[in-house]
Design a protein around this motif. Structure first.
Motif, PDB file in Angstrom:
ATOM      1  N   GLY A 232    -122.951   1.583 -13.272  1.00 39.92           N
ATOM      2  CA  GLY A 232    -123.503   0.249 -13.132  1.00 39.92           C
ATOM      3  C   GLY A 232    -123.087  -0.491 -11.881  1.00 39.92           C
ATOM      4  N   ARG A 233    -122.246   0.121 -11.068  1.00 35.52           N
ATOM      5  CA  ARG A 233    -121.791  -0.575  -9.863  1.00 35.52           C
ATOM      6  C   ARG A 233    -122.850  -0.575  -8.772  1.00 35.52           C
ATOM      7  N   TYR A 234    -123.648   0.463  -8.717  1.00 38.65           N
ATOM      8  CA  TYR A 234    -124.608   0.627  -7.624  1.00 38.65           C
ATOM      9  C   TYR A 234    -126.043   0.608  -8.150  1.00 38.65           C
ATOM     10  N   ILE A 235    -126.928   0.195  -7.261  1.00 30.38           N
ATOM     11  CA  ILE A 235    -128.347   0.487  -7.460  1.00 30.38           C
ATOM     12  C   ILE A 235    -128.828   1.212  -6.215  1.00 30.38           C
ATOM     13  N   VAL A 265    -128.717   2.054  -0.808  1.00 28.18           N
ATOM     14  CA  VAL A 265    -127.870   1.855  -1.983  1.00 28.18           C
ATOM     15  C   VAL A 265    -127.203   0.498  -1.843  1.00 28.18           C
ATOM     16  N   ALA A 266    -127.183  -0.279  -2.917  1.00 25.33           N
ATOM     17  CA  ALA A 266    -126.491  -1.565  -2.915  1.00 25.33           C
ATOM     18  C   ALA A 266    -125.275  -1.482  -3.825  1.00 25.33           C
ATOM     19  N   ASP A 267    -124.140  -1.934  -3.318  1.00 22.74           N
ATOM     20  CA  ASP A 267    -122.909  -2.036  -4.105  1.00 22.74           C
ATOM     21  C   ASP A 267    -122.888  -3.427  -4.722  1.00 22.74           C
ATOM     22  N   LEU A 268    -123.092  -3.514  -6.040  1.00 23.81           N
ATOM     23  CA  LEU A 268    -123.169  -4.805  -6.709  1.00 23.81           C
ATOM     24  C   LEU A 268    -121.802  -5.457  -6.869  1.00 23.81           C
ATOM     25  N   GLN A 269    -120.743  -4.710  -6.606  1.00 24.36           N
ATOM     26  CA  GLN A 269    -119.390  -5.260  -6.712  1.00 24.36           C
ATOM     27  C   GLN A 269    -118.986  -5.973  -5.425  1.00 24.36           C
ATOM     28  N   GLU A 326    -120.126   8.644  -6.628  1.00 23.53           N
ATOM     29  CA  GLU A 326    -120.056   7.362  -7.317  1.00 23.53           C
ATOM     30  C   GLU A 326    -118.678   6.714  -7.185  1.00 23.53           C
ATOM     31  N   LYS A 327    -117.651   7.496  -6.894  1.00 23.03           N
ATOM     32  CA  LYS A 327    -116.303   6.936  -6.737  1.00 23.03           C
ATOM     33  C   LYS A 327    -116.138   6.210  -5.409  1.00 23.03           C
ATOM     34  N   THR A 328    -116.738   6.772  -4.362  1.00 25.31           N
ATOM     35  CA  THR A 328    -116.553   6.198  -3.025  1.00 25.31           C
ATOM     36  C   THR A 328    -117.787   5.490  -2.491  1.00 25.31           C
ATOM     37  N   GLY A 329    -118.944   5.740  -3.097  1.00 24.00           N
ATOM     38  CA  GLY A 329    -120.191   5.174  -2.594  1.00 24.00           C
ATOM     39  C   GLY A 329    -120.760   5.926  -1.412  1.00 24.00           C
ATOM     40  N   ALA A 330    -120.255   7.139  -1.165  1.00 18.95           N
ATOM     41  CA  ALA A 330    -120.713   7.919  -0.012  1.00 18.95           C
ATOM     42  C   ALA A 330    -122.019   8.636  -0.324  1.00 18.95           C
TER      43      ALA A 330
END
Length: 488
Positions: A232-235, A265-269, A326-330
């Motif tokens: 749920g952190r990213y879209i 990709v958007a990081d919602l955090q 998903e851990k790093t957003g890479a």
């Protein structure tokens, strides 16, 4: 005839009328018909979940009475109705389904017409123990291309007939609104779009609504199509500049295409945008991104840029994927093509991966990126372990079949189909069994069996959800009026 005889005759007629209307006739000496009953909606020989609302239906034609008899061993459900409609009591229906879950039910429809009862060919309902997610959201919209008005995003309980607005035109200035999407079918994480000046993406996190402006200055547009990561952190989302065009041929209504599109990709955090040159290639159109259920991949569609609209028929999108951490957003560095549009001479849209990660279902059409007005649009399913594909011949129709979503248990698929009249989209459900076999679909049941004959809205982009959404249309109105959170 004397006055007394006339009065007596009139009294007898009234008595006979009252007697006939005091109770519903039951079948007597029916003649057998080898044909299936002329029922609408068509609920013959379908697989249904054990928690679905009653399958109310009508018979096409002038019938005086109808009897429905559903039997499974010693368990029986019987409904007698005057006229041509069958409305099944919710309490009796739920009790019956609880007894026959996991079994096959034999259904017989017997109808009275012109004084003669006819028993039609029996059919079956296979009641699965695999429940469907209890809620469905969709947009109600006119099936046209010139104007929109009175739009509404709705939430329907599939276990009964309760429905409510979660975003309504009257509360958001008659703006355009786009579809509501869940994160992993959870009512605690979802998002919808309210377009136009002052609009934005309305993010639902456990009932807290936030308005987001998912756009930076270097993007062609704000976010359009999107999907949540498992945590749920990213879209992942696409930016699309969408152009409508009209066909000269009367058999074609509308064509819509992208003049440019990219995937991000958007990081919602942290409210930041993550980019990759592999997803932002100016010579390629990328669109319809979605995460895999394990968060390791982004699936999306891509096509080489062509001269538009002149070469639109040569634009065929392929199904691709790229890695994601998903851990790093890479974002990964390699693109895999799973289905080549140019090679197969078909164009892919709307990929959605089953929650168990076993299958991916997508729409295929002859060309382009807007299959809703392509009657040849069909659903297709790929086994992600073997790469084999299934054309889903038992599911598709001669009209447009698109915009699908999975249930959380990966057993049910809902999609929008125009199979009835080629104009109005309706939500249909198909059961995908554990061997990957798809079964005959059935339309969303309604309280009134004549509903679809009178309805003047299309059900657009149906999405299955595991619970009732923790917000109302009034909450969305307040969120729209708030200050948006921007991205960097």
């Amino acid at each position: 005839m004397s006055t007394f005889s006339l009065i007596r005759h009139g009294i007898l007629l009234i008595a006979a009328f009252l007697t006939l209307n005091a109770c519903t006739p039951t079948p007597s000496h029916p003649q057998k018909d080898s044909a299936l009953p002329p029922m609408y909606p068509d609920y013959t020989d379908v697989w249904i979940p054990c928690n679905i609302a009653p399958l109310n239906f009508m018979l096409r034609g002038d019938y005086d009475a109808v009897e429905l008899r559903a039997t499974c061993g010693e368990d029986e459900l019987k409904v007698n109705e005057r006229g041509n409609c069958v409305r099944i009591g919710e309490k009796a229906w739920r009790k019956f389904l609880s007894k026959v879950a996991g079994k096959e039910v034999t259904v017989t429809v017997t109808a009275l017409k012109d004084g003669q009862w006819t028993a039609y060919q029996p059919f079956t309902w296979t009641v699965t123990t695999d429940a469907i997610d209890p809620f469905l959201t969709y947009r109600l919209i006119e099936p046209d291309y010139e104007i929109y008005q009175n739009l509404s995003l709705r939430e329907r309980c599939l276990e009964n007939f309760d429905e409510r607005a979660i975003c309504d035109y009257g509360l958001v200035g008659n703006r355009c609104m786009n579809c509501h999407t869940y994160g992993q079918q959870s009512s605690e994480l979802s998002m919808l779009y309210v377009r136009g000046e002052g609009g934005g993406a309305i993010l639902n996190q456990k009932g807290k609504l936030t308005k987001l402006a998912i756009k930076t200055d270097d993007m062609a547009s704000g976010s359009v199509y999107f999907g949540f990561s498992p945590n749920g952190r990213y879209i992942t989302f696409s930016t699309n500049v969408i152009i409508p065009a009209f066909h000269a041929m009367p058999s074609k209504r509308l064509e819509v295409f992208d003049s440019t599109s990219d995937v991000y990709v958007a990081d919602l955090q942290t409210n930041t945008i993550l980019r990759s040159p592999l997803l932002n290639d100016s010579t390629v159109f990328e669109t319809f991104p979605t995460f895999s259920p394990d968060g390791r991949y982004i699936y999306y569609c891509t096509a080489k840029a062509v001269a538009l609209p002149g070469e639109l028929r040569d634009m065929r999108y392929s199904l691709c994927r790229i890695g994601f951490d998903e851990k790093t957003g890479a974002i990964g560095t390699q693109v895999d093509t799973l289905f080549s549009g140019p090679r197969e001479k078909r164009s892919v849209c709307h990929p959605r991966v089953s929650p168990d990660g076993q299958y991916i279902v997508y729409t295929v059409a002859d060309y382009g990126t807007f299959p809703i007005w392509h009657p040849e649009s069909d659903l297709q399913m790929m086994n992600l372990s073997t790469g084999s594909t299934d054309t889903l011949s038992t599911v598709n129709s001669a009209k447009s079949d698109t915009y699908h979503s999975w249930s959380s248990n990966s057993r049910w698929l809902v999609f929008a189909s125009k199979r009835d009249d080629g104009l109005y989209g309706k939500p249909y459900f198909t059961y995908i069994d554990r061997q990957g076999k798809a079964h005959k679909p059935f339309v969303l049941p309604q309280r009134d069996p004549t509903f679809y004959d009178q309805n003047l809205k299309s059900f657009n982009v149906p999405e299955l959800g595991g619970g009732r959404l923790p917000f109302s249309a009034a909450d969305v109105k307040r969120a729209v009026e708030s200050t948006p959170i921007g991205m960097k």
